[in-house]
Design a protein around this motif. Structure first.
Motif, mmCIF file in Angstrom:
data_model
loop_
_atom_site.group_PDB
_atom_site.id
_atom_site.type_symbol
_atom_site.label_atom_id
_atom_site.label_comp_id
_atom_site.label_asym_id
_atom_site.label_seq_id
_atom_site.Cartn_x
_atom_site.Cartn_y
_atom_site.Cartn_z
ATOM 1 N N ALA A 85 0.820 -1.202 0.000
ATOM 2 C CA ALA A 85 0.000 0.000 0.000
ATOM 3 C C ALA A 85 0.857 1.257 0.000
ATOM 4 O O ALA A 85 0.568 2.228 -0.706
ATOM 5 C CB ALA A 85 -0.926 -0.007 1.214
ATOM 6 N N THR A 116 -11.589 -2.230 0.547
ATOM 7 C CA THR A 116 -11.218 -3.398 1.338
ATOM 8 C C THR A 116 -12.446 -4.153 1.827
ATOM 9 O O THR A 116 -12.454 -5.389 1.851
ATOM 10 C CB THR A 116 -10.350 -2.980 2.531
ATOM 11 O OG1 THR A 116 -9.226 -2.241 2.050
ATOM 12 C CG2 THR A 116 -9.862 -4.189 3.302
ATOM 13 N N ARG A 118 -10.405 -0.191 7.170
ATOM 14 C CA ARG A 118 -9.525 0.938 6.828
ATOM 15 C C ARG A 118 -8.059 0.513 6.770
ATOM 16 O O ARG A 118 -7.225 1.207 6.189
ATOM 17 C CB ARG A 118 -9.700 2.089 7.820
ATOM 18 C CG ARG A 118 -8.965 1.953 9.147
ATOM 19 C CD ARG A 118 -9.197 3.185 9.993
ATOM 20 N NE ARG A 118 -8.559 3.147 11.293
ATOM 21 C CZ ARG A 118 -7.382 3.685 11.573
ATOM 22 N NH1 ARG A 118 -6.699 4.296 10.627
ATOM 23 N NH2 ARG A 118 -6.888 3.640 12.795
ATOM 24 N N LEU A 124 -6.553 0.680 -4.296
ATOM 25 C CA LEU A 124 -5.787 1.284 -3.216
ATOM 26 C C LEU A 124 -5.134 2.591 -3.648
ATOM 27 O O LEU A 124 -4.981 3.520 -2.853
ATOM 28 C CB LEU A 124 -4.702 0.309 -2.741
ATOM 29 C CG LEU A 124 -5.181 -0.950 -2.007
ATOM 30 C CD1 LEU A 124 -3.992 -1.818 -1.638
ATOM 31 C CD2 LEU A 124 -5.985 -0.601 -0.774
ATOM 32 N N VAL A 140 -9.988 3.509 0.648
ATOM 33 C CA VAL A 140 -9.390 2.280 1.165
ATOM 34 C C VAL A 140 -10.422 1.434 1.890
ATOM 35 O O VAL A 140 -10.538 0.223 1.674
ATOM 36 C CB VAL A 140 -8.221 2.627 2.107
ATOM 37 C CG1 VAL A 140 -7.709 1.385 2.813
ATOM 38 C CG2 VAL A 140 -7.109 3.293 1.342
ATOM 39 N N THR A 141 -11.196 2.066 2.783
ATOM 40 C CA THR A 141 -12.173 1.325 3.570
ATOM 41 C C THR A 141 -13.214 0.657 2.683
ATOM 42 O O THR A 141 -13.546 -0.518 2.851
ATOM 43 C CB THR A 141 -12.863 2.264 4.571
ATOM 44 O OG1 THR A 141 -11.878 2.858 5.418
ATOM 45 C CG2 THR A 141 -13.864 1.511 5.421
ATOM 46 N N ARG A 159 0.721 4.038 -3.108
ATOM 47 C CA ARG A 159 0.417 5.450 -2.948
ATOM 48 C C ARG A 159 1.584 6.340 -3.352
ATOM 49 O O ARG A 159 1.400 7.512 -3.648
ATOM 50 C CB ARG A 159 0.022 5.733 -1.496
ATOM 51 C CG ARG A 159 -1.439 5.356 -1.189
ATOM 52 C CD ARG A 159 -2.397 6.211 -2.015
ATOM 53 N NE ARG A 159 -3.765 5.760 -1.905
ATOM 54 C CZ ARG A 159 -4.630 6.233 -1.019
ATOM 55 N NH1 ARG A 159 -4.263 7.133 -0.147
ATOM 56 N NH2 ARG A 159 -5.873 5.794 -1.019
ATOM 57 N N ALA A 216 -8.567 9.592 -1.371
ATOM 58 C CA ALA A 216 -9.482 8.832 -0.513
ATOM 59 C C ALA A 216 -10.907 9.251 -0.750
ATOM 60 O O ALA A 216 -11.187 10.361 -1.153
ATOM 61 C CB ALA A 216 -9.115 9.048 0.959
ATOM 62 N N GLU A 221 -5.303 -0.581 3.627
ATOM 63 C CA GLU A 221 -4.080 0.143 3.266
ATOM 64 C C GLU A 221 -3.570 0.840 4.505
ATOM 65 O O GLU A 221 -4.313 1.552 5.174
ATOM 66 C CB GLU A 221 -4.332 1.176 2.181
ATOM 67 C CG GLU A 221 -3.058 1.903 1.801
ATOM 68 C CD GLU A 221 -3.329 3.115 0.942
ATOM 69 O OE1 GLU A 221 -2.433 3.525 0.211
ATOM 70 O OE2 GLU A 221 -4.433 3.642 1.015
#
Length: 287
Positions: A19, A215, A262, A206, A211-212, A23, A287, A265
């Protein structure tokens, strides 16, 4: 079960490394299936180290799938989010709330319950068309990734997360359908395509999405569907009279993993430092 938990440990630690690398990579083309983005990420040592851990985790996953029901292995793999949360709290000084520590404990409790209730893997090979169905699903995951690139951020992240989960779920089922190297077996190609598609979609999710959300979608996609396939077509069962306990353990473990979504990542180092100092992290445009 030790192999399943070892696989979760490898995947959870790898996600922290991958992750951070994703990024730090320049934005891609906007497509959910962006090979160039994956290539740029792989050239970073953290992503490469994460891939090495993923390789080890995959070997342990295969061993577990040859012994345990798919629903048990799937729940164990979802617990990799608990591993990621703990690793992030130690290596990146990320503060876990009391609720998140409780979620880690819930995941562990759910897995312990599953271990008590799980029987051995089923000995049924499934219908002859199941291998082709897995290959078709893997190809559909690739098509899904190519189609969702223009969706709004939140919808795109959910679609990519679900797609990556379906891809990894195809891998779980395909392992059970492969008995030696047989190039005429569609499950072999389903495993390769599904795993590759899962990595592509997850990397894009990602790097560019929530992210949340991504995932959570991945956890649902890689646990529920494969578990049902294992029970309905592959003969996975529980210990005598403990079916209810297996359902409870599976539900609790997956729910705990979703509460830790969360940590699909890990925060970037600057954000981790801000959280450790009690400051609000800087806004993240992706995000």
């Amino acid at each position: 079960m030790l192999c399943a938990l070892g696989s979760a440990l490898c995947f959870g630690t790898a996600s922290v490394l991958q992750a951070l690398a994703a990024r730090a990579t320049a934005p891609g083309s906007g497509s959910g299936v962006d090979v160039a983005l994956l290539w740029r990420a792989v050239r970073q040592w953290r992503y490469a180290a994460g891939l090495a851990l993923d390789g080890l985790g995959f070997v342990l996953q295969v061993v577990a799938l040859r012994t345990l029901p798919i629903y048990t292995v799937g729940a164990a793999l979802a617990s990799s989010l608990a591993v990621t949360a703990v690793v992030a709290s130690r290596l990146l000084a990320v503060r876990l709330s009391r609720v998140e520590w409780t979620a880690v404990a819930v995941v562990c409790g759910g897995l312990a319950t599953l271990a008590l209730a799980s029987g051995r893997e089923g000995d049924e090979g499934g219908p002859p068309a199941l291998g082709w169905a897995m290959l078709g699903t893997a190809c559909a995951v690739l098509a899904l990734g190519a189609a969702v690139g223009r969706l709004p951020d939140r919808s795109r992240a959910l679609a990519l997360g679900l797609g990556s989960g379906f891809g990894f779920g195809v891998v779980e089922v395909s392992v059970r359908l492969i008995d030696g190297v047989d190039f005429a077996n569609p499950a072999l190609y389903a495993l390769l395509v599904g795993g590759g598609a899962g990595f592509l979609l997850l990397t894009s999710a990602l790097q560019r999405g929530s992210v949340t959300t991504a995932t959570a979608g991945m956890v649902v996609g890689e646990t529920v569907g494969p578990a049902l396939v294992g029970v309905v077509w592959l003969g996975d069962r529980t210990r005598e009279g403990l079916g209810w306990l297996a359902v409870l353990g599976f539900t609790v473990a997956v729910a705990g993993a979703l509460a830790l979504a969360r940590f699909g990542e890990a925060p970037a180092p600057a954000e981790a430092g801000a959280e450790a100092a009690g400051q609000a992290p800087p806004p993240d445009p992706a995000a």
